[in-house]
Design a protein around this motif. Structure first.
Motif, PDB file in Angstrom:
ATOM      1  N   ARG A 172       8.929   1.319   1.287  1.00 47.00           N
ATOM      2  CA  ARG A 172       9.871   1.842   0.291  1.00 47.00           C
ATOM      3  C   ARG A 172      11.308   1.792   0.809  1.00 47.00           C
ATOM      4  O   ARG A 172      12.236   1.430   0.097  1.00 47.00           O
ATOM      5  CB  ARG A 172       9.506   3.283  -0.082  1.00 47.00           C
ATOM      6  N   LEU A 173      11.473   2.153   2.074  1.00 52.23           N
ATOM      7  CA  LEU A 173      12.808   2.223   2.659  1.00 52.23           C
ATOM      8  C   LEU A 173      13.406   0.843   2.899  1.00 52.23           C
ATOM      9  O   LEU A 173      14.621   0.639   2.745  1.00 52.23           O
ATOM     10  CB  LEU A 173      12.743   3.005   3.980  1.00 52.23           C
ATOM     11  N   HIS A 174      12.549  -0.128   3.259  1.00 50.88           N
ATOM     12  CA  HIS A 174      13.059  -1.428   3.708  1.00 50.88           C
ATOM     13  C   HIS A 174      12.702  -2.571   2.763  1.00 50.88           C
ATOM     14  O   HIS A 174      12.822  -3.738   3.155  1.00 50.88           O
ATOM     15  CB  HIS A 174      12.498  -1.738   5.101  1.00 50.88           C
ATOM     16  N   ALA A 175      12.292  -2.281   1.533  1.00 52.25           N
ATOM     17  CA  ALA A 175      11.825  -3.333   0.617  1.00 52.25           C
ATOM     18  C   ALA A 175      12.770  -4.533   0.519  1.00 52.25           C
ATOM     19  O   ALA A 175      12.315  -5.689   0.574  1.00 52.25           O
ATOM     20  CB  ALA A 175      11.553  -2.741  -0.763  1.00 52.25           C
ATOM     21  N   PRO A 176      14.087  -4.358   0.400  1.00 51.13           N
ATOM     22  CA  PRO A 176      14.965  -5.538   0.275  1.00 51.13           C
ATOM     23  C   PRO A 176      14.978  -6.420   1.522  1.00 51.13           C
ATOM     24  O   PRO A 176      15.349  -7.597   1.437  1.00 51.13           O
ATOM     25  CB  PRO A 176      16.350  -4.909   0.040  1.00 51.13           C
ATOM     26  N   LEU A 193       5.862 -11.746  -4.229  1.00 48.14           N
ATOM     27  CA  LEU A 193       5.369 -11.311  -2.915  1.00 48.14           C
ATOM     28  C   LEU A 193       4.214 -10.338  -3.089  1.00 48.14           C
ATOM     29  O   LEU A 193       3.188 -10.449  -2.407  1.00 48.14           O
ATOM     30  CB  LEU A 193       6.499 -10.664  -2.116  1.00 48.14           C
ATOM     31  N   ARG A 194       4.370  -9.407  -3.996  1.00 43.67           N
ATOM     32  CA  ARG A 194       3.315  -8.419  -4.235  1.00 43.67           C
ATOM     33  C   ARG A 194       1.999  -9.113  -4.605  1.00 43.67           C
ATOM     34  O   ARG A 194       0.938  -8.778  -4.080  1.00 43.67           O
ATOM     35  CB  ARG A 194       3.746  -7.468  -5.347  1.00 43.67           C
ATOM     36  N   GLU A 195       2.066 -10.087  -5.452  1.00 44.11           N
ATOM     37  CA  GLU A 195       0.850 -10.783  -5.892  1.00 44.11           C
ATOM     38  C   GLU A 195       0.201 -11.569  -4.763  1.00 44.11           C
ATOM     39  O   GLU A 195      -1.027 -11.566  -4.609  1.00 44.11           O
ATOM     40  CB  GLU A 195       1.189 -11.705  -7.061  1.00 44.11           C
ATOM     41  N   SER A 196       0.995 -12.246  -3.942  1.00 47.76           N
ATOM     42  CA  SER A 196       0.414 -13.030  -2.843  1.00 47.76           C
ATOM     43  C   SER A 196      -0.197 -12.126  -1.780  1.00 47.76           C
ATOM     44  O   SER A 196      -1.252 -12.433  -1.219  1.00 47.76           O
ATOM     45  CB  SER A 196       1.472 -13.941  -2.218  1.00 47.76           C
ATOM     46  N   LYS A 238      -5.815   0.148  -4.294  1.00 50.39           N
ATOM     47  CA  LYS A 238      -4.854   0.998  -5.000  1.00 50.39           C
ATOM     48  C   LYS A 238      -3.764   1.504  -4.055  1.00 50.39           C
ATOM     49  O   LYS A 238      -2.591   1.605  -4.440  1.00 50.39           O
ATOM     50  CB  LYS A 238      -5.574   2.178  -5.648  1.00 50.39           C
ATOM     51  N   TYR A 239      -4.155   1.823  -2.834  1.00 52.20           N
ATOM     52  CA  TYR A 239      -3.172   2.263  -1.847  1.00 52.20           C
ATOM     53  C   TYR A 239      -2.154   1.159  -1.598  1.00 52.20           C
ATOM     54  O   TYR A 239      -0.941   1.384  -1.650  1.00 52.20           O
ATOM     55  CB  TYR A 239      -3.879   2.642  -0.546  1.00 52.20           C
ATOM     56  N   LEU A 240      -2.633  -0.073  -1.356  1.00 55.14           N
ATOM     57  CA  LEU A 240      -1.722  -1.171  -1.084  1.00 55.14           C
ATOM     58  C   LEU A 240      -0.851  -1.484  -2.295  1.00 55.14           C
ATOM     59  O   LEU A 240       0.346  -1.752  -2.165  1.00 55.14           O
ATOM     60  CB  LEU A 240      -2.498  -2.416  -0.664  1.00 55.14           C
ATOM     61  N   SER A 241      -1.429  -1.461  -3.479  1.00 53.90           N
ATOM     62  CA  SER A 241      -0.667  -1.729  -4.691  1.00 53.90           C
ATOM     63  C   SER A 241       0.497  -0.753  -4.830  1.00 53.90           C
ATOM     64  O   SER A 241       1.613  -1.136  -5.198  1.00 53.90           O
ATOM     65  CB  SER A 241      -1.589  -1.647  -5.917  1.00 53.90           C
ATOM     66  N   ALA A 242       0.250   0.510  -4.520  1.00 59.07           N
ATOM     67  CA  ALA A 242       1.319   1.513  -4.593  1.00 59.07           C
ATOM     68  C   ALA A 242       2.365   1.290  -3.500  1.00 59.07           C
ATOM     69  O   ALA A 242       3.565   1.458  -3.737  1.00 59.07           O
ATOM     70  CB  ALA A 242       0.731   2.909  -4.487  1.00 59.07           C
ATOM     71  N   VAL A 243       1.914   0.890  -2.307  1.00 59.77           N
ATOM     72  CA  VAL A 243       2.837   0.594  -1.215  1.00 59.77           C
ATOM     73  C   VAL A 243       3.782  -0.536  -1.604  1.00 59.77           C
ATOM     74  O   VAL A 243       4.977  -0.525  -1.274  1.00 59.77           O
ATOM     75  CB  VAL A 243       2.049   0.232   0.068  1.00 59.77           C
ATOM     76  N   LEU A 244       3.269  -1.527  -2.327  1.00 57.62           N
ATOM     77  CA  LEU A 244       4.034  -2.733  -2.670  1.00 57.62           C
ATOM     78  C   LEU A 244       4.861  -2.587  -3.949  1.00 57.62           C
ATOM     79  O   LEU A 244       5.480  -3.562  -4.388  1.00 57.62           O
ATOM     80  CB  LEU A 244       3.072  -3.918  -2.836  1.00 57.62           C
ATOM     81  N   GLU A 245       4.877  -1.416  -4.509  1.00 60.86           N
ATOM     82  CA  GLU A 245       5.523  -1.224  -5.804  1.00 60.86           C
ATOM     83  C   GLU A 245       7.000  -1.633  -5.807  1.00 60.86           C
ATOM     84  O   GLU A 245       7.542  -2.071  -6.825  1.00 60.86           O
ATOM     85  CB  GLU A 245       5.392   0.247  -6.213  1.00 60.86           C
ATOM     86  N   HIS A 246       7.654  -1.529  -4.637  1.00 62.61           N
ATOM     87  CA  HIS A 246       9.100  -1.767  -4.588  1.00 62.61           C
ATOM     88  C   HIS A 246       9.468  -3.169  -4.107  1.00 62.61           C
ATOM     89  O   HIS A 246      10.658  -3.481  -3.992  1.00 62.61           O
ATOM     90  CB  HIS A 246       9.765  -0.714  -3.694  1.00 62.61           C
ATOM     91  N   VAL A 247       8.491  -4.026  -3.828  1.00 67.09           N
ATOM     92  CA  VAL A 247       8.808  -5.397  -3.418  1.00 67.09           C
ATOM     93  C   VAL A 247       8.725  -6.320  -4.630  1.00 67.09           C
ATOM     94  O   VAL A 247       8.161  -5.961  -5.667  1.00 67.09           O
ATOM     95  CB  VAL A 247       7.874  -5.891  -2.285  1.00 67.09           C
TER      96      VAL A 247
END
Length: 376
Positions: A157-161, A222-225, A209-218
């Motif tokens: 979340r902090l470093h998504a960009p 990238l999230r799909e791959s 579900k945990y990973l999907s939530a982690v990737l919410e901000h990317v």
């Protein structure tokens, strides 16, 4: 924390003779428990009846006490059976269900990853790589210790960009003896009490579900791959468990069972529909967790106990699981109050072969992959 029953009695200032454990064998009194330091004593008004509670929820019993309440469990025959400590609640409900001929459902089964088995590498655009353990969500430091200050979810979340890619190192070689034991215990308890149905949730959907939530901000591509790569690892691991379940079902042909896992979409959809009236309530949701990426997995973990009820209306259910699931047991019992009676028989975490740590936390070379003689 690592303690023995003997130490816990001594630390409380009690005499062994003034507890229900006065007739326990030395093997039981010195059984090494690895758990959080949340034990207290239940005062009954009779000094000789004082007993130890874990998290003020489950009572600590030895095998003799367990089988005095449920003689049917004398059929259990796994290794160390007589030296174990058991964490139980609601045994009187199980006794009543057996005596009155009511149908009994069992929910049991293991986590499917443990520490060190799946590592998550977060690569930044500047080329730096930051590694997390997927099971704990904590940062890896030199491959041996963890930074407890920031979780994987917080970090992303902090470093998504700044993130260029996220990849995984799949190091899981097989089902561990601890994971196998959790399956074995569920089958043996089911056979012993002549359960009408055993349901084994393999929580691969929860890990997703945990990973999907982690990737919410990317970014979406990238999230799909990342999700595709993780699914490949996840389903390989789930297949290891499905094969062990198949083998155990051949050993215990009297046990009717169902397995819940992500690729059985029809069963998953049924599960989500049936649990909604119990779980999707403000009173329940607000008590789950303050960690956003854990909300959906925890909803799974506190509703899986209801599967025998959702499937066949069974109202006497036993959770057969690890003592680490004490909180999930409590939250599930509260969420489903009035629908069914939920009891539990929870087992301690096993130590690896050299006794240095639990199998769950052991390094890869000490996990004992495939060495099921440790528990049979």
């Amino acid at each position: 924390m690592e303690k023995t029953l003997r130490q816990l009695i001594a630390d409380s200032g009690r005499e062994l003779e003034c507890t229900i454990y006065r007739d326990c064998s030395p093997k039981t009194l010195d059984f090494r428990l690895v758990s959080s330091d949340l034990y207290n004593w239940e005062e009954t008004g009779r000094p000789e009846q004082q007993r130890l509670l874990y998290k003020n929820i489950v009572a600590t019993l030895d095998y003799r006490m367990l089988t005095e309440s449920l003689p049917e469990l004398r059929a259990l025959d796994f290794r160390k059976r007589d030296g174990f400590l058991y964490f139980t609640a609601g045994l009187e409900n199980i006794r009543s269900a057996i005596d009155e001929g009511r149908r009994i459902g069992i929910k049991g089964g293991p986590c499917i990853f443990s520490v060190h088995e799946v590592l998550t590498d977060v690569r930044f655009r500047d080329g730096s790589v930051h590694t997390f353990d997927y099971s704990t969500g904590k940062m890896y430091q030199r491959g041996t210790t963890f930074d407890t200050q920031m979780s994987l979810g917080e970090f992303v979340r902090l470093h998504a960009p700044e993130i260029e890619n996220i990849t995984f190192r799949d190091q899981k070689q097989d089902v561990t003896p601890q994971e196998y034991a959790n399956l074995l215990y569920a089958f043996q308890v089911s056979a012993a009490v002549h359960a009408a149905l055993l349901v084994i949730p393999l929580p691969d959907m929860s890990y997703k579900k945990y990973l999907s939530a982690v990737l919410e901000h990317v970014d979406a591509p990238l999230r799909e791959s990342v999700m595709r790569e993780f699914e490949r690892i996840l389903y390989r691991v789930t297949d290891l468990f499905l094969e062990r379940i198949r083998q155990l079902s051949a050993e215990y042909p009297s046990v009717r069972f169902r397995v819940l896992h992500d690729r059985d979409r029809e069963f998953c959809d049924f599960f989500y529909q049936k649990r909604a009236p119990f779980i999707e309530r403000h009173r329940v949701l607000r008590a789950l967790t303050a960690i956003p990426e854990k909300v959906e997995p925890i909803k799974d973990y506190i509703s899986m106990q209801g599967l025998p009820y959702y499937l066949e209306g069974i109202t006497d259910i036993i959770e057969v699981d690890s003592v680490d699931e004490t909180d999930s047991y409590r939250k599930s019992q509260k969420a489903h109050k009035g629908a069914f009676s939920l009891s539990c028989i929870l087992f301690p975490e096993l130590l690896c072969a050299d006794g240095s740590t639990t199998i769950y936390n052991a390094p890869l070379d000490k996990k004992g992959y495939g060495e099921y003689g440790l528990v049979r």
